[in-house]
Design an enzyme around this catalytic site. Structure first.
Site, mmCIF file in Angstrom:
data_model
loop_
_atom_site.group_PDB
_atom_site.id
_atom_site.type_symbol
_atom_site.label_atom_id
_atom_site.label_comp_id
_atom_site.label_asym_id
_atom_site.label_seq_id
_atom_site.Cartn_x
_atom_site.Cartn_y
_atom_site.Cartn_z
ATOM 1 N N ALA A 171 0.828 -1.210 0.000
ATOM 2 C CA ALA A 171 0.000 0.000 0.000
ATOM 3 C C ALA A 171 0.860 1.257 0.000
ATOM 4 O O ALA A 171 0.599 2.206 -0.746
ATOM 5 C CB ALA A 171 -0.937 -0.006 1.197
ATOM 6 N N ASP A 172 1.895 1.280 0.821
ATOM 7 C CA ASP A 172 2.794 2.430 0.860
ATOM 8 C C ASP A 172 3.478 2.652 -0.484
ATOM 9 O O ASP A 172 3.478 3.756 -1.028
ATOM 10 C CB ASP A 172 3.876 2.222 1.928
ATOM 11 C CG ASP A 172 3.427 2.649 3.314
ATOM 12 O OD1 ASP A 172 2.455 3.407 3.419
ATOM 13 O OD2 ASP A 172 4.057 2.214 4.289
ATOM 14 N N SER A 173 4.092 1.599 -0.989
ATOM 15 C CA SER A 173 4.879 1.753 -2.218
ATOM 16 C C SER A 173 4.004 2.090 -3.414
ATOM 17 O O SER A 173 4.357 2.951 -4.235
ATOM 18 C CB SER A 173 5.679 0.470 -2.489
ATOM 19 O OG SER A 173 6.611 0.233 -1.447
#
Length: 398
Positions: A171-173
């Site tokens: 999700a972050d990347s």
């Protein structure tokens, strides 16, 4: 000291990076690697109680990999003088990236409506956990929380195992990369309109978008995705098998690959087997098919099967540990790793950009900056003299 540009591709742009942790720095790293003048704006040491999580270990591999090719300016945004410095920087900047909770930027006077009064061409990129408004807008958003809410954990792992997180910050990347794409789109559009705009991305939306075919088949076909372990949810034979010395992945989906696979392993009888006549039937009877395939693979090595199958144009590849993947000749040929010497002396290794531009490629021109390494340099660029800088240091603004 002259600014060091990693590439000519984006060297005309200045980016103010006020983001923290992973999603924002991932976004800005892409711009920095292609030559944008990135100023990482961060609190002076001791100001942020969470600094140990994202800023204290300057020589750590994660910090270095996320923040290479950037300059560092320390500002305490609790001080009015520091906010004035940001606003002065905004006058000549192209992009400002932040990942605060949605209400913070308005409180600081750094929301889009305020920024565009200073510079109508500015692009504000905001990355949040759940969006800039709505019932969850005020919630803190972390990768694993969003992996769960975005459906990824429900399809990861083996049947009846319970939810499993992915082994990387999906999700972050992904939200960082979507934000970088949004920024580039806004910059292109600005060439026509002459004005900037607000770009915003949420981890939740990015995670759901990364679910791709899994959610598309539910929305359109009513097919609810579930955990299927190392098998593919809609294709067979496709998954993990073991040879005499380890594991490898097979991808014989589609009729062409299926026919080539059956011939390569000497089981042309499968092609006339009524249980294997179509992809849907092979998925339905996957347990039997996988069992028979495994019996064939077990006596010989991974290298034998990977070579044989690829020669037959059937996708197959070994399952590497992280150390093993860097020994692979194709990984080495792709120049996945680059080195740079840090200001403190040690040489660090970095993962290069997977996007290749032939004429204006990305590069790693410098390591991640030391804390506030370029503060004086940047302040002088925007008109502050030595006396003013000393005064701001004395007040704790920088």
């Amino acid at each position: 000291m002259p600014k060091i540009s990693a590439s000519k591709a984006l060297s005309r742009f200045r980016v103010l990076d006020l983001s923290r942790v992973r999603a924002g720095p991932t976004c800005v790293r892409m711009l920095a690697d292609f030559g944008a003048d990135v100023i990482r704006v961060e609190p002076p040491p001791g100001v942020d109680p969470n600094e140990a999580m994202f800023a204290a270990d300057r020589l750590g591999g994660d910090f270095q990999n996320l923040n290479r090719n950037k300059r560092s300016l320390t500002l305490n945004l609790k001080k009015p003088e520091a906010l004035e410095i940001i606003k002065r920087l905004v006058k000549d900047a192209d992009v400002l990236v932040e990942n605060w909770r949605p209400d913070v930027k308005a409180r600081l006077g750094l929301d889009y409506e305020s920024l565009k009064k200073i510079n109508p061409r500015i692009i504000l990129a905001s990355i949040s956990g759940f969006g800039q408004d709505g019932p969850y807008a005020g919630r803190p958003g972390f990768d694993q929380i969003v992996q769960g809410m975005g459906g990824l954990m429900s399809v990861t792992g083996h049947p009846d195992q319970g939810p499993v997180r992915a082994g990387l910050a999906v999700a972050d990347s992904s939200s960082g990369l979507y934000a970088a794409l949004g920024i580039m789109t806004a910059l292109l559009e600005r060439e026509q309109s002459g004005v900037g705009q607000w770009v915003h991305v949420s981890l939740l939306h990015a995670q759901i978008a990364m679910m791709d075919f899994q959610v598309a088949r539910y929305l359109n076909d009513g097919d609810i995705p579930v955990q299927v372990g190392n098998d593919h949810p809609t294709s067979s034979p496709m998954g993990l098998f073991s040879a005499s010395d380890g594991y490898f992945n097979l991808g014989a989906s589609g009729e062409g690959s299926w026919v080539r696979f059956a011939k390569a392993v000497g089981r042309e009888d499968w092609l006339s087997d009524p249980e294997f006549k179509t992809e849907k039937l092979r998925v339905k009877h996957r347990e039997r098919l996988n069992r028979e395939i495994q019996e064939i693979f077990a006596p010989k090595t991974v290298a034998h099967w990977v070579d044989l199958l690829n020669e037959a144009s059937v996708p197959a590849g070994p399952v590497y540990s992280v150390p093993q993947l860097f020994d692979d000749p194709q990984v080495q040929h792709l120049q996945v790793v680059a080195e740079s010497t840090t200001p403190q002396g040690p040489t660090k290794q970095y993962i290069t950009q997977p996007v290749h531009l032939e004429r204006t490629p990305s590069a790693i021109a410098r390591s991640a900056p030391d804390w506030g390494e370029h503060t004086d340099e940047i302040l002088k660029e925007i008109g502050f003299d030595d006396d003013a800088i000393r005064s701001m240091r004395a007040s704790g603004a920088v």
